[in-house]
Design a protein around this motif. Structure first.
Motif, short mmCIF file in Angstrom:
data_model
loop_
_atom_site.label_atom_id
_atom_site.label_comp_id
_atom_site.label_asym_id
_atom_site.label_seq_id
_atom_site.Cartn_x
_atom_site.Cartn_y
_atom_site.Cartn_z
N ARG A 96 0.85 -1.21 0.08
CA ARG A 96 -0.11 0.03 -0.12
C ARG A 96 0.75 1.46 -0.02
N LEU A 97 1.88 1.10 0.57
CA LEU A 97 2.90 2.40 0.71
C LEU A 97 3.56 2.60 -0.81
N HIS A 102 3.12 6.34 -5.52
CA HIS A 102 2.78 7.03 -6.75
C HIS A 102 1.60 7.76 -6.90
N ASN A 103 0.53 7.38 -6.26
CA ASN A 103 -0.84 8.00 -6.41
C ASN A 103 -1.00 9.41 -5.57
N SER A 164 2.34 19.31 -1.10
CA SER A 164 1.80 18.11 -0.73
C SER A 164 2.57 16.92 -1.45
N ILE A 165 3.19 17.11 -2.66
CA ILE A 165 3.71 16.46 -3.57
C ILE A 165 5.34 16.00 -2.88
N VAL A 166 6.02 17.11 -2.44
CA VAL A 166 7.23 16.76 -1.75
C VAL A 166 6.92 15.86 -0.54
N GLY A 167 5.76 16.32 0.31
CA GLY A 167 5.63 15.49 1.43
C GLY A 167 5.25 14.13 1.33
N PHE A 168 4.35 14.02 0.27
CA PHE A 168 3.97 12.48 0.03
C PHE A 168 5.12 11.73 -0.46
N THR A 169 6.25 12.32 -1.06
CA THR A 169 7.24 11.46 -1.71
C THR A 169 8.02 11.20 -0.47
#
Length: 472
Positions: A96-97, A102-103, A164-169
């Motif tokens: 799931r991670l 990716h998503n 948000s993109i940087v944080g998710f990655t």
């Protein structure tokens, strides 16, 4: 300095990293809920038919995507016996991670598609809703929100998406590394245990159940059915508050409070539910989730009745009610995930599953309750138009209110009618929701002794699946 920062990130507690994923979703999701209706109606000038078509298609897709992905994720767990293949918890988490890594950034990029006009408003509305569905973001958003000059708000949304993109990655990479390191020893131990099974190949293999069979099992799950009825109303009320918060501020309080006060009310209504839950969770440990949720329903009903009796001219009471109504409603939404985890345990016990199908059950809850997200703006705009003649899809909506009244009356004299309509919408929606929820919640029996029995049986089933070891 940069190396120190990286070192600090690698030593953060797992709970903090996991919580940051919720933060990076929330900073986008809250701004989306608050402004997407106003943006398409007031800025992009979407027509009523396109709005209704977009919301209807979104209702279907938004309801189906969670159970679809849940089925794809958890279908392997539905059989009661499966020879040979054991799936460990770390392996499930890592799977799931990888999907989140990716998503998550794609979700942040899709958020930007709302704030730039790149197609016909109706088509853009439909596509944006089907691609995407931080409380501090709400505080700041109110300061840059301007229907007449949209540039500052667009820049603000770009910065939110990048964050948000940087944080998710970063978060998903850190969690994957941590689970890979922590899970390696456990996987080695499991591989050793599998070699010590007694009569390893004599375990009968049962056929995996189909989706139709699973739905049939779920239709007999009485507590699940009562829960989704209650939760559908809760989802509707949560999104109704978010969608119509700007309208209530504009027509009930705009000439009574300053912009900074409006920004404060808006921000508090998004931050306070998170803080309240710290207290609610401790209360749940003492009194149980069922009693706390029931108490919140009674509180919602009582506050709404008091506000109705006080009337719309009590400005300070109105400010408190608008904020507290959203605070307690959102707080209830967050507590309901605890109830779903109890339903997962009851589903495992009732159907004697090999492993809890948690993602699938959460998805099935979403299938039934997600339509509340669509019903909120549709029913809200219809009720407002039916009562006052105020149609938000008209270029000059107040003209409809004027034409519906005697010609001698002025638009200024008719503003109280719109204000009164907003007030009745504000108080009667929570009153109706609370009464319906108390009725359905009274039929929910997964609490007290029954919940303790389910937890005990769940534990015994889990212990019963431990492999027998050869005598050495």
């Amino acid at each position: 300095m940069g190396l120190r920062l990286l070192a600090c990130l690698f030593h953060l507690p797992t709970a903090v990293i996991y919580g940051s994923l919720s933060l990076f979703v929330s900073i986008l999701h809250n701004v989306f809920l608050l402004y997407y209706v106003d943006t398409f109606v007031s800025v992009y000038k979407i027509d009523k038919l396109s709005f209704w078509i977009g919301e209807t298609v979104f209702l279907i897709w938004n309801s189906l995507n969670d159970p679809l992905f849940g089925w794809l994720s958890d279908r392997v767990f539905l059989s009661t016996q499966q020879a040979g293949a054991e799936i460990s918890s770390p392996e499930v988490v890592l799977k799931r991670l990888r999907a989140l890594s990716h998503n998550g950034p794609l979700f942040a990029i899709s958020f930007l598609a709302f704030w730039v006009a790149w197609a016909h408003p109706g088509l853009q509305f439909l596509l944006c809703l089907c691609i995407a569905i931080g409380s501090l973001s709400v505080f700041m958003s109110y300061a840059v929100w301007n229907k007449e000059d949209f540039f500052s708000f667009r820049i603000f949304c770009v910065l939110l998406a990048l964050c948000s993109i940087v944080g998710f990655t970063l978060s998903t990479q850190l969690l994957r590394q941590r689970f890979q390191a922590d899970g390696k020893a456990k996987w080695d131990q499991e591989s050793t245990l599998k070699e010590l099974y007694i009569e390893k190949h004599s375990v009968p293999q049962e056929k995996r159940i189909t989706l139709a069979e699973y739905l049939q099992q779920l239709s007999r799950h009485r507590n699940f059915l009562w829960f989704v009825c209650m939760n559908l109303i809760q989802v509707f009320h949560c999104h109704f508050n978010s969608n119509f918060f700007p309208l209530f501020l504009e027509h009930l309080l705009s000439d009574q409070i300053s912009v900074s006060t409006g920004s404060f009310l808006l921000g508090v209504s998004y931050i306070a539910p998170h803080l309240n839950n710290l207290y609610f969770l401790s209360l749940c440990r003492r009194c149980g989730v069922y009693a706390v949720v029931r108490g919140l329903f009674f509180l919602k009903l009582a506050l709404s009745v008091v506000m109705l009796l006080a009337g719309p001219d009590q400005v300070y009471l109105l400010c408190i009610f608008i904020a507290s109504n959203r605070v307690f409603t959102e707080g209830t939404c967050k507590l309901l995930n605890l109830v779903v985890t109890d339903l997962v345990d009851e589903d495992l016990v009732l159907n004697r599953r090999k492993q809890a199908a948690s993602a699938l059950l959460f998805g099935m809850v979403a299938l039934v309750t997600k339509p509340g997200q669509t019903f909120a703006p549709l029913i809200g705009t219809w009720l407002l138009c039916a009562y006052t003649g105020y149609d938000i899809f008209q270029r000059n909506p107040l003209n409809n209110v004027v034409s519906a009244q005697p010609k001698l009356e002025s638009a200024a004299a008719l503003e109280p009618t719109l204000r009164q309509g907003c007030f009745y919408l504000l108080v009667f929606v929570p009153i109706t929701c609370a009464l319906l929820q108390l009725l359905s919640w009274s039929q929910f029996s997964l609490h007290g002794k029954r919940l303790q029995m389910v937890k005990a049986q769940r534990q015994s089933l889990t212990q019963g699946q431990a492999p027998d070891i050869k005598t050495i």
